[in-house]
Design an enzyme around this catalytic site. Structure first.
Site, PDB file in Angstrom:
ATOM      1  N   SER A 146       0.857  -1.188   0.000  1.00 57.63           N
ATOM      2  CA  SER A 146       0.000   0.000   0.000  1.00 57.63           C
ATOM      3  C   SER A 146       0.892   1.236   0.000  1.00 57.63           C
ATOM      4  O   SER A 146       2.044   1.177   0.453  1.00 57.63           O
ATOM      5  CB  SER A 146      -0.888   0.011   1.245  1.00 57.63           C
ATOM      6  N   TYR A 159      -2.038   0.198  10.823  1.00 54.16           N
ATOM      7  CA  TYR A 159      -2.150  -0.228   9.424  1.00 54.16           C
ATOM      8  C   TYR A 159      -0.915   0.202   8.639  1.00 54.16           C
ATOM      9  O   TYR A 159      -0.318  -0.606   7.909  1.00 54.16           O
ATOM     10  CB  TYR A 159      -3.415   0.336   8.782  1.00 54.16           C
TER      11      TYR A 159
END
Length: 262
Positions: A146, A159
């Site tokens: 990501s 995250y």
């Protein structure tokens, strides 16, 4: 010039929906045989049926929870027993939970789930499949990361930390396997409209929809295109990393939003 699947076996985790499902379709179209794992086996059955009807390629499916070692071990045993070979592992299973700041958190359940899935899951599946990939003359490990692994933001500490870890694991693994016929890559997307935000907001679809309001996000198929491209380069070509964002996004929290047409 690249090459197609040539009947090689590609394993995809988290393949029951979203990016994982799209990767399965893309790899099937490219000629790979597939091993698909996810927690929702009934959804895998639907994916496998669509692949079989459209591309006639061989598909093995089994329930897989990457956070449980016994589940991962059973899945690997089943895949190897079915195909007797593994060429490509796509570590796609991952999630985000919540947007609370560190000081606001009193229950660590979300943190634990993200770390177990996004970090330990990648490590576990890589470790278990690696001996089988090493027997292949065309091995490849592709991790779905990501832009959160490049740029942290408030409310995403765990995250982001997990995706920074994926990037570090990918880079270290590439060095550890240097000299072997195994490529190691990471695909790092920005905003992609899937179930991701619904999961992050614990099922609150209105909050999830607001994430993409007034802008055009990437689709799961956009990410699948990147994976297929990476997997089908000539064996001497390693795509280390693809960072891909919507045109409407310049970074984490940097999004151009346009008036919604009535």
């Amino acid at each position: 010039m690249g090459f197609q699947g040539q009947n090689r076996v590609a394993v995809i985790t988290g393949a029951s929906s979203g990016i994982g499902e799209a990767i399965a379709y893309g790899m099937a179209e490219a000629g790979f045989r597939l091993a698909l794992g996810a927690r929702r086996k009934e959804r895998l059955e639907q994916v496998a049926q669509q692949i079989a009807e459209r591309w006639k390629t061989e598909v093995y499916i089994a329930e897989l929870d990457v956070t449980r070692r016994e589940s991962a071990e059973a899945f690997v045993k089943g895949v190897v027993g079915h195909f007797q070979q593994v060429n490509i592992l796509v570590n796609n299973a991952g999630l985000a939970r919540g947007t609370a700041h560190v000081a606001e958190v009193t229950d660590e359940t979300d943190w634990q789930e993200m770390l177990e899935t996004n970090v330990m899951g990648v490590l576990r599946m890589t470790r278990l499949f690696l001996p089988h990939i090493q027997t292949s003359s065309s091995g490849h490990i592709i991790n779905i990361g990501s832009i959160a692994g490049h740029e942290a933001y408030a409310g995403g500490s765990v995250y982001c930390g997990s995706k920074f870890a994926v990037r570090a694991i990918t880079d270290a693994l590439r060095q550890e396997l240097l000299g072997q016929p195994i490529r190691v890559s990471t695909i790092d997307p920005g905003m992609v409209e899937t179930e991701f935000s619904v999961v992050r907001y614990h099922g609150d679809k209105s909050k999830a929809d607001a994430v993409y309001a007034g802008m055009q996000p990437l689709t799961a198929s956009d990410i699948a295109d990147c994976v297929v491209y990476t997997a089908t380069r000539p064996q001497h070509v390693n795509i280390d990393m693809i960072v891909v964002k919507p045109t409407d996004q310049a970074g984490a929290g940097k999004v151009a939003r346009h008036p919604v047409q009535e």
